[in-house]
Motif scaffolding. Structure first.
Motif, PDB file in Angstrom:
ATOM      1  N   ALA A  63     -18.950  15.273  57.658  1.00 36.92           N
ATOM      2  CA  ALA A  63     -17.493  15.391  57.494  1.00 36.92           C
ATOM      3  C   ALA A  63     -16.951  16.625  58.213  1.00 36.92           C
ATOM      4  O   ALA A  63     -15.856  16.591  58.802  1.00 36.92           O
ATOM      5  N   ASP A  64     -17.704  17.724  58.192  1.00 34.97           N
ATOM      6  CA  ASP A  64     -17.207  18.928  58.858  1.00 34.97           C
ATOM      7  C   ASP A  64     -17.193  18.768  60.364  1.00 34.97           C
ATOM      8  O   ASP A  64     -16.322  19.298  61.063  1.00 34.97           O
ATOM      9  N   ALA A  65     -18.195  17.960  60.906  1.00 33.03           N
ATOM     10  CA  ALA A  65     -18.195  17.730  62.346  1.00 33.03           C
ATOM     11  C   ALA A  65     -17.014  16.860  62.760  1.00 33.03           C
ATOM     12  O   ALA A  65     -16.387  17.085  63.805  1.00 33.03           O
ATOM     13  N   LEU A  66     -16.675  15.867  61.906  1.00 32.69           N
ATOM     14  CA  LEU A  66     -15.517  15.022  62.200  1.00 32.69           C
ATOM     15  C   LEU A  66     -14.229  15.826  62.125  1.00 32.69           C
ATOM     16  O   LEU A  66     -13.318  15.658  62.951  1.00 32.69           O
ATOM     17  N   SER A  67     -14.136  16.762  61.141  1.00 31.18           N
ATOM     18  CA  SER A  67     -12.936  17.602  61.012  1.00 31.18           C
ATOM     19  C   SER A  67     -12.774  18.493  62.220  1.00 31.18           C
ATOM     20  O   SER A  67     -11.667  18.681  62.740  1.00 31.18           O
ATOM     21  N   ALA A  68     -13.910  19.036  62.705  1.00 32.46           N
ATOM     22  CA  ALA A  68     -13.824  19.890  63.884  1.00 32.46           C
ATOM     23  C   ALA A  68     -13.471  19.077  65.125  1.00 32.46           C
ATOM     24  O   ALA A  68     -12.773  19.552  66.018  1.00 32.46           O
ATOM     25  N   ARG A  69     -13.963  17.837  65.204  1.00 32.48           N
ATOM     26  CA  ARG A  69     -13.690  16.980  66.363  1.00 32.48           C
ATOM     27  C   ARG A  69     -12.219  16.565  66.414  1.00 32.48           C
ATOM     28  O   ARG A  69     -11.602  16.573  67.490  1.00 32.48           O
ATOM     29  N   LEU A  70     -11.675  16.253  65.262  1.00 26.90           N
ATOM     30  CA  LEU A  70     -10.274  15.816  65.234  1.00 26.90           C
ATOM     31  C   LEU A  70      -9.304  17.006  65.262  1.00 26.90           C
ATOM     32  O   LEU A  70      -8.143  16.845  65.649  1.00 26.90           O
ATOM     33  N   GLY A  71      -9.728  18.188  64.819  1.00 24.91           N
ATOM     34  CA  GLY A  71      -8.826  19.353  64.775  1.00 24.91           C
ATOM     35  C   GLY A  71      -7.716  19.189  63.758  1.00 24.91           C
ATOM     36  O   GLY A  71      -6.576  19.615  64.009  1.00 24.91           O
ATOM     37  N   LEU A  72      -8.048  18.610  62.602  1.00 29.24           N
ATOM     38  CA  LEU A  72      -7.057  18.370  61.557  1.00 29.24           C
ATOM     39  C   LEU A  72      -7.230  19.385  60.446  1.00 29.24           C
ATOM     40  O   LEU A  72      -8.298  19.989  60.282  1.00 29.24           O
ATOM     41  N   PRO A  73      -6.194  19.617  59.625  1.00 32.71           N
ATOM     42  CA  PRO A  73      -6.357  20.504  58.469  1.00 32.71           C
ATOM     43  C   PRO A  73      -7.341  19.914  57.473  1.00 32.71           C
ATOM     44  O   PRO A  73      -7.640  18.717  57.479  1.00 32.71           O
ATOM     45  N   ALA A  74      -7.836  20.803  56.594  1.00 34.88           N
ATOM     46  CA  ALA A  74      -8.887  20.411  55.655  1.00 34.88           C
ATOM     47  C   ALA A  74      -8.461  19.264  54.743  1.00 34.88           C
ATOM     48  O   ALA A  74      -9.251  18.318  54.529  1.00 34.88           O
ATOM     49  N   PRO A  75      -7.266  19.272  54.149  1.00 36.12           N
ATOM     50  CA  PRO A  75      -6.917  18.138  53.255  1.00 36.12           C
ATOM     51  C   PRO A  75      -6.937  16.792  53.981  1.00 36.12           C
ATOM     52  O   PRO A  75      -7.444  15.788  53.448  1.00 36.12           O
ATOM     53  N   MET A  76      -6.410  16.759  55.207  1.00 33.53           N
ATOM     54  CA  MET A  76      -6.386  15.495  55.947  1.00 33.53           C
ATOM     55  C   MET A  76      -7.795  15.078  56.350  1.00 33.53           C
ATOM     56  O   MET A  76      -8.163  13.881  56.263  1.00 33.53           O
ATOM     57  N   ALA A  77      -8.646  16.044  56.777  1.00 30.08           N
ATOM     58  CA  ALA A  77     -10.024  15.708  57.168  1.00 30.08           C
ATOM     59  C   ALA A  77     -10.802  15.217  55.976  1.00 30.08           C
ATOM     60  O   ALA A  77     -11.634  14.274  56.095  1.00 30.08           O
ATOM     61  N   ASN A  78     -10.586  15.817  54.788  1.00 32.71           N
ATOM     62  CA  ASN A  78     -11.298  15.365  53.604  1.00 32.71           C
ATOM     63  C   ASN A  78     -10.864  13.950  53.220  1.00 32.71           C
ATOM     64  O   ASN A  78     -11.689  13.125  52.762  1.00 32.71           O
ATOM     65  N   ALA A  79      -9.574  13.662  53.397  1.00 36.17           N
ATOM     66  CA  ALA A  79      -9.121  12.313  53.058  1.00 36.17           C
ATOM     67  C   ALA A  79      -9.726  11.269  54.009  1.00 36.17           C
ATOM     68  O   ALA A  79     -10.108  10.164  53.568  1.00 36.17           O
ATOM     69  N   ILE A  80      -9.866  11.596  55.304  1.00 40.73           N
ATOM     70  CA  ILE A  80     -10.472  10.667  56.241  1.00 40.73           C
ATOM     71  C   ILE A  80     -11.961  10.491  55.936  1.00 40.73           C
ATOM     72  O   ILE A  80     -12.508   9.365  55.989  1.00 40.73           O
ATOM     73  N   ALA A  81     -12.649  11.618  55.599  1.00 41.15           N
ATOM     74  CA  ALA A  81     -14.068  11.516  55.271  1.00 41.15           C
ATOM     75  C   ALA A  81     -14.284  10.652  54.029  1.00 41.15           C
ATOM     76  O   ALA A  81     -15.274   9.913  53.908  1.00 41.15           O
ATOM     77  N   ALA A  82     -13.385  10.762  53.078  1.00 38.14           N
ATOM     78  CA  ALA A  82     -13.490   9.933  51.879  1.00 38.14           C
ATOM     79  C   ALA A  82     -13.291   8.456  52.202  1.00 38.14           C
ATOM     80  O   ALA A  82     -13.984   7.573  51.634  1.00 38.14           O
ATOM     81  N   GLU A  83     -12.380   8.143  53.125  1.00 46.63           N
ATOM     82  CA  GLU A  83     -12.154   6.754  53.508  1.00 46.63           C
ATOM     83  C   GLU A  83     -13.369   6.180  54.249  1.00 46.63           C
ATOM     84  O   GLU A  83     -13.740   5.027  54.060  1.00 46.63           O
ATOM     85  N   LEU A  84     -13.976   7.021  55.084  1.00 48.93           N
ATOM     86  CA  LEU A  84     -15.129   6.562  55.868  1.00 48.93           C
ATOM     87  C   LEU A  84     -16.425   6.745  55.111  1.00 48.93           C
ATOM     88  O   LEU A  84     -17.494   6.351  55.642  1.00 48.93           O
ATOM     89  N   GLN A  85     -16.357   7.365  53.945  1.00 49.37           N
ATOM     90  CA  GLN A  85     -17.556   7.584  53.103  1.00 49.37           C
ATOM     91  C   GLN A  85     -18.563   8.422  53.870  1.00 49.37           C
ATOM     92  O   GLN A  85     -19.731   8.093  53.956  1.00 49.37           O
ATOM     93  N   LEU A  86     -18.076   9.550  54.426  1.00 46.60           N
ATOM     94  CA  LEU A  86     -18.978  10.445  55.128  1.00 46.60           C
ATOM     95  C   LEU A  86     -19.400  11.573  54.200  1.00 46.60           C
ATOM     96  O   LEU A  86     -18.652  12.015  53.322  1.00 46.60           O
ATOM     97  N   ALA A  87     -20.589  12.067  54.355  1.00 45.84           N
ATOM     98  CA  ALA A  87     -21.108  13.139  53.514  1.00 45.84           C
ATOM     99  C   ALA A  87     -20.478  14.454  53.954  1.00 45.84           C
ATOM    100  O   ALA A  87     -20.234  14.672  55.137  1.00 45.84           O
TER     101      ALA A  87
END
Length: 223
Positions: free
Chosen positions: A199-223
């Motif tokens: 999830a942290d690698a996806l957040s860094a790749r997208l360059g999104l704030p933490a709340p939005m990256a966490n919501a995307i990781a939850a949708e994709l079921q990423l660790a």
């Protein structure tokens, strides 16, 4: 030098004025029936009362008694000067003037006695020295037979009110297009590495704030 000449002139003027006033008082007293040595005693009495009142005024200028007798003696001296200037017939002196001249000794004696024996104004008390040291505090003495007041009882501490629980902020809504883009990135990472994308690698790749990256990781079921 000019000062000494001025002082001498004043003294000469004073002697002349005193001699003329003395002679006028003598002539008036003699015209009023006071003959012989008595006529010479009247000007001495008037001048002495005038001097005594003036000396008293030098030490107590607010003394009404001194002012009164000074005015009386001055009026007697001026009155004799005016009366002997031709305004009064010295051969036919009126009765009221004879009465005033005859009563003058008693009046002068009364004035002189009051001026001498009347106490002067009391001097003001001397100023007390100011003590620079502070005065010692006064100790209040308590009676031993009186009961001492009971010490105040300590009250139980009040429990602090628990802070109100705040509801967690709602999860941000992920746009479908952004979710599809993130899914493609995650699938590409899985296909190339064989492991799910963190999830942290996806957040860094997208360059999104933490709340939005966490919501995307939850949708994709990423660790």
């Amino acid at each position: 030098m000019p000062r000494s000449i001025r002082v001498d002139a004043v003294l000469v003027q004073a002697v002349i004025a005193g001699a003329l006033s003395f002679a006028h008082l003598h002539d008036l007293a003699e015209a009023a029936g006071q003959t012989g040595w008595k006529a010479w005693a009247y000007p001495v009495s008037v001048d002495l009362l005038l001097v005594a009142a003036w000396r008293r005024l030098r030490t107590a200028r607010r003394d009404r008694s001194a002012w009164t007798w000074f005015v009386i003696a001055l009026a007697a001296s001026l009155g004799a000067n005016i009366a002997t200037a031709g305004l009064l017939d010295l051969h036919h002196v009126p009765a009221w003037l004879r009465i005033l001249v005859a009563g003058w000794p008693a009046l002068a004696f009364l004035g002189g006695t009051l001026l001498v024996h009347t106490p002067a104004d009391p001097a003001p008390p001397p100023a007390q020295p100011v003590d620079d040291e502070p005065a010692a505090p006064e100790v209040e003495m308590h009676r031993t037979d009186e009961p001492e007041p009971a010490p105040p009882t300590a009250s139980a501490p009040e429990l602090a009110a628990a802070p109100p629980k705040t509801a967690p902020p709602p999860a941000p809504v992920v746009p479908p297009a952004l979710l599809d883009h993130a899914r493609k990135i995650a699938d590409t990472h899985r296909a190339s590495t064989g492991t799910p994308m963190p999830a942290d690698a996806l957040s860094a790749r997208l360059g999104l704030p933490a709340p939005m990256a966490n919501a995307i990781a939850a949708e994709l079921q990423l660790a």
